[in-house]
Design an enzyme around this catalytic site. Structure first.
Site, PDB file in Angstrom:
ATOM      1  N   LYS A   1       0.846  -1.193   0.000  1.00  0.00           N
ATOM      2  CA  LYS A   1       0.000   0.000   0.000  1.00  0.00           C
ATOM      3  C   LYS A   1       0.885   1.248   0.000  1.00  0.00           C
ATOM      4  CE  LYS A   1      -1.596  -1.684   3.689  1.00  0.00           C
ATOM      5  NZ  LYS A   1      -2.263  -2.057   4.948  1.00  0.00           N
TER       6      LYS A   1
ATOM      7  N   THR B   1      -7.451   9.514   8.566  1.00  0.00           N
ATOM      8  CA  THR B   1      -6.879   8.344   7.895  1.00  0.00           C
ATOM      9  C   THR B   1      -6.752   7.130   8.810  1.00  0.00           C
ATOM     10  OG1 THR B   1      -4.647   9.164   8.393  1.00  0.00           O
ATOM     11  CG2 THR B   1      -5.579   9.735   6.233  1.00  0.00           C
TER      12      THR B   1
ATOM     13  N   GLY C   1      -7.373   3.789  10.347  1.00  0.00           N
ATOM     14  CA  GLY C   1      -8.122   2.606   9.935  1.00  0.00           C
ATOM     15  C   GLY C   1      -7.982   2.239   8.476  1.00  0.00           C
ATOM     16  N   THR C   2      -7.173   3.001   7.717  1.00  0.00           N
ATOM     17  CA  THR C   2      -7.077   2.725   6.282  1.00  0.00           C
ATOM     18  C   THR C   2      -6.571   1.313   5.996  1.00  0.00           C
ATOM     19  OG1 THR C   2      -4.919   3.818   6.297  1.00  0.00           O
ATOM     20  CG2 THR C   2      -6.792   5.113   5.511  1.00  0.00           C
ATOM     21  N   GLY C   3      -5.551   0.863   6.714  1.00  0.00           N
ATOM     22  CA  GLY C   3      -5.001  -0.470   6.461  1.00  0.00           C
ATOM     23  C   GLY C   3      -5.992  -1.572   6.781  1.00  0.00           C
ATOM     24  N   CYS C   4      -6.730  -1.412   7.879  1.00  0.00           N
ATOM     25  CA  CYS C   4      -7.734  -2.409   8.260  1.00  0.00           C
ATOM     26  C   CYS C   4      -8.859  -2.455   7.238  1.00  0.00           C
ATOM     27  CB  CYS C   4      -8.300  -2.074   9.635  1.00  0.00           C
ATOM     28  SG  CYS C   4      -7.062  -2.033  10.951  1.00  0.00           S
TER      29      CYS C   4
END
Length: 264
Positions: free
Chosen positions: A172, A203, A205-208
């Site tokens: 990512k 931003t 929580g973007t990875g989850c």
């Protein structure tokens, strides 16, 4: 209805972890199943405490879910301890769960470790070989490879190296300086999913959201390339719909991203 299992930590602030996964999976029309690996005391300002769930109880949660009706896909997020990594890996192998999306949550944005140092090697050696795809950000790709990952070219090199650990790879690129492009290596081709930089303070929580969306799209029958594109689009819309949830960094809003496919 497709069933998607999230194996991850609980975020008391509601922006990441299992809470973000439930919102994402539900917004895409699937049923969210959950296994809690750790409880965190956190808010928009950071993580103040972590309470790991005993590995035996993690195993009990997985057993209870799988022996009822197995999930159509699995997302693994924060596991925190070496014992949890061993248990989750053992249960995935024993029940032959697939597809499995591993989001290698290693450190919070505030710098706090979310995976104990002695568990990183176990994640590489035991969990990644069982994964269908792993979704590190730039910093996580650096920790997995031991090499600098700051540019798209360095993302390509890191993806090839991580692929040798077992899974296909999506790196990512939200932390790239001039763009926000993601990169997929499926074992044959490198594919870039381009995106302009989105300026936002919401931003968390973007990875989850990305990894749980990817797992959900795979459960819904998309191939990996299609699922990655859809997850990429969803996260970008979720960032645009983000909002403040406290005095610190705001959270992304996956529920605002319905119909996000094809949007940039």
């Amino acid at each position: 209805m497709k069933r998607v299992l999230s194996i991850a930590g609980s975020d008391s602030g509601g922006g990441a972890g299992v809470q973000a996964d439930i919102k994402t999976i539900t917004s895409l029309g699937a049923h969210a199943l959950t296994v809690i690996t750790a409880l965190t005391a956190q808010n928009s300002l950071g993580v103040s405490a972590i309470h790991p769930i005993p590995p035996g109880f993690i195993a009990c949660q997985i057993k209870a879910i799988v022996e009822d009706r197995p999930p159509h896909s699995v997302k693994v997020g924060m596991v925190f301890t070496a014992g949890a990594v061993k248990t989750v890996s053992r249960m995935i192998a024993a029940y032959r769960l697939s597809p499995v999306v591993v989001d290698p949550v290693l450190r919070a944005s505030t710098g706090r470790l979310l995976l104990e140092p002695d568990a990183i090697r176990l994640l590489r050696d035991r969990l990644l070989p069982l994964a269908t795809v792993v979704t590190p950000n730039l910093h996580e790709a650096e920790l997995l490879t031991g090499k600098r990952v700051r540019t798209l070219r360095e993302m390509e090199r890191a993806a090839l190296e991580i692929f040798r650990m077992g899974p296909r790879v999506v790196i990512k690129g939200g932390h790239l300086k001039r763009e926000s492009s993601d990169l997929l290596f499926d074992g044959k081709d490198l594919t870039v999913f381009p995106g302009k930089k989105i300026v936002s303070t919401s931003t968390h929580g973007t990875g989850c959201v990305f990894s749980s969306a990817l797992a959900t799209f795979l459960a819904l029958g998309k191939n990996l390339n299609e699922a990655t594109q859809s997850a990429h689009d969803l996260v970008r819309k979720a960032i645009r719909g983000g909002y403040s949830a406290g005095r610190g960094r705001g959270v992304v809003a996956p529920h605002s991203a319905r119909g996000a496919e094809g949007s940039t």
